[in-house]
Scaffold this active site. Sequence first.
Site, PDB file in Angstrom:
ATOM      1  N   HIS A  58       0.836  -1.167   0.127  1.00 49.70           N
ATOM      2  CA  HIS A  58      -0.166  -0.001   0.128  1.00 49.70           C
ATOM      3  C   HIS A  58       0.965   1.326   0.021  1.00 49.70           C
ATOM      4  CE1 HIS A  58      -3.914   1.878   1.123  1.00 49.70           C
ATOM      5  NE2 HIS A  58      -3.056   3.062   1.257  1.00 49.70           N
ATOM      6  N   HIS A  60       1.315   5.287  -2.185  1.00 47.41           N
ATOM      7  CA  HIS A  60       0.715   6.325  -3.119  1.00 47.41           C
ATOM      8  C   HIS A  60       1.669   6.896  -4.092  1.00 47.41           C
ATOM      9  CE1 HIS A  60      -3.516   6.466  -1.508  1.00 47.41           C
ATOM     10  NE2 HIS A  60      -2.751   5.859  -0.487  1.00 47.41           N
ATOM     11  N   GLN A 153      -9.683   9.337  -4.861  1.00 48.21           N
ATOM     12  CA  GLN A 153      -9.239  10.214  -3.689  1.00 48.21           C
ATOM     13  C   GLN A 153     -10.173  11.080  -3.184  1.00 48.21           C
ATOM     14  OE1 GLN A 153      -5.558  10.786  -1.956  1.00 48.21           O
ATOM     15  NE2 GLN A 153      -7.262  11.371  -0.454  1.00 48.21           N
ATOM     16  N   HIS A 213      -9.988   1.891   0.536  1.00 42.82           N
ATOM     17  CA  HIS A 213      -9.640   2.509   1.655  1.00 42.82           C
ATOM     18  C   HIS A 213     -10.724   2.888   2.520  1.00 42.82           C
ATOM     19  CE1 HIS A 213      -6.027   4.118  -0.534  1.00 42.82           C
ATOM     20  NE2 HIS A 213      -5.695   5.046   0.466  1.00 42.82           N
ATOM     21  N   GLU A 216     -10.643   5.131   7.368  1.00 40.73           N
ATOM     22  CA  GLU A 216      -9.544   5.747   7.835  1.00 40.73           C
ATOM     23  C   GLU A 216      -9.734   7.249   8.549  1.00 40.73           C
ATOM     24  OE1 GLU A 216      -6.934   6.910   4.703  1.00 40.73           O
ATOM     25  OE2 GLU A 216      -5.285   7.564   5.925  1.00 40.73           O
ATOM     26  N   ASP A 312       2.151   3.520   2.841  1.00 38.13           N
ATOM     27  CA  ASP A 312       1.033   4.567   2.579  1.00 38.13           C
ATOM     28  C   ASP A 312       1.853   5.738   1.775  1.00 38.13           C
ATOM     29  OD1 ASP A 312      -1.511   5.212   2.301  1.00 38.13           O
ATOM     30  OD2 ASP A 312      -1.779   6.359   4.213  1.00 38.13           O
TER      31      ASP A 312
END
Length: 447
Positions: A58, A60, A153, A213, A216, A312
């Site tokens: 995971h 980005h 996102q 996701h 979170e 992340d």
Amino acid sequence: MSDVWISDVRIMGREGHFDIGVQGGHIAEIVTAGTRTYSGQVIEGRGLLAMPPFVEPHIHLDSVLTAGQPRWNESGTLFEGIQRWSERKPYLTKEDVLARVDEALQWMMAQGTLHIRTHVDVTDPTLTALQALLELREKVRGVIDIQIVAFPQEGIYSYQNGRGLELLEEALRLGADVVGAIPHYEYTREYGVRSIDACFDLAEKYDRLVDVHCDEIDDEQSRFVEVVATRALERGMGQRVTASHTTAMGSYNDAYAYKLFGLLRKADIHFIANPLINTTLQGRFDSYPKRRGFTRVKELWQAGINVCLGHDDIMDPWYSFGTGSMLQVAHMAMHVGQMTGRQEAMACVDMVTDRSAKTLQIEDRYGIEVGKPASLLLVDADDKWDLLRRMPPAEIVMSHGMVVAQTEPVKRRVYWTSRDGAVGEGGYGVDFRVHTGSPVSASEPGA
Ligand code: FE2
């Protein structure tokens, strides 16, 4: 017949010393060390530990190495991070993305990561970052294995009155490997549930994996993980589905968590926690007691549910630190998750190797076994415990039979007056191993 031999290594999880023969980029033979004569290229293993490469489940990549551009996130919060990113986003170009990702991949390769699942923000009508990463995925194939998650996102239904759905599907048509969603970020719970349904529908239509996701946030009312697990169970997709972050689970009451775990066991989905980021972004609205903002990693592991660990972010608006070390990720999880028991700590290493590979569904090409790609690391570690405690570098990183990164071992000497009064070099070198032995025998308690 092997054309490259790696001589005299120990293999993680096996007893003994071995020679590993490599042919055509695959492991052709594994034999007891010293029992064969061989020609061709030989890589001296020197008794080092051979282990499969790290798997980053995971990250980005589209935002890596943008910390401080145009300004630093001084508060360290998720919200200032989003603000800083929105200031950086207009400057995204394909060349910018490719240059930053190329550099970050070198950091990761140098430290032994050869499999990566990256999220890419697709709530961008130009899909610039996605196009760049699709191109890069093909360029590095055969060295680094990259899975791309189409990640909305800013939401599927909350982005530009539902335009997120259209962009998400376009990303899959262009070749993204995994479908994402962000239900807790949608305007309403109803949008959130619908977004999970849309995500699963697209996964079935395009035959892709799912990585959501999920929850979170520190809000104990955020319970989308039960929706993800239920859809996975009802559609028989458990092994193809992942819930990432799930930090709200750290705030659930135990009665609800007990009920939830029954569902999670049946649903058989994967979990990913991101300890470096979760612990810094969550808990920001608490005074004291201040929550850790970390999902129930130890309890998931104890329940036999597959859970693994990722970064992340590396040096971006949400996290201004990091070098791409998966051992740093595991080390942080071991502390924050209070997994300091011997078996627990060693499980943290599994969470950045075997368990991550299971999440990515790449087990058929992962591991040190005859017939699998010769992708492995040589490290100066006694075992998983020692690896996590001392975090030694990967001296050799091999991908498909090619050495793709090397690190010279560090040599440390201390000059001082030792116990016998002699001034000189310390006797053991300093490698942070214990060399002095113990007068206490485990078989003689109290001796
Ligand atoms: Fe993430």
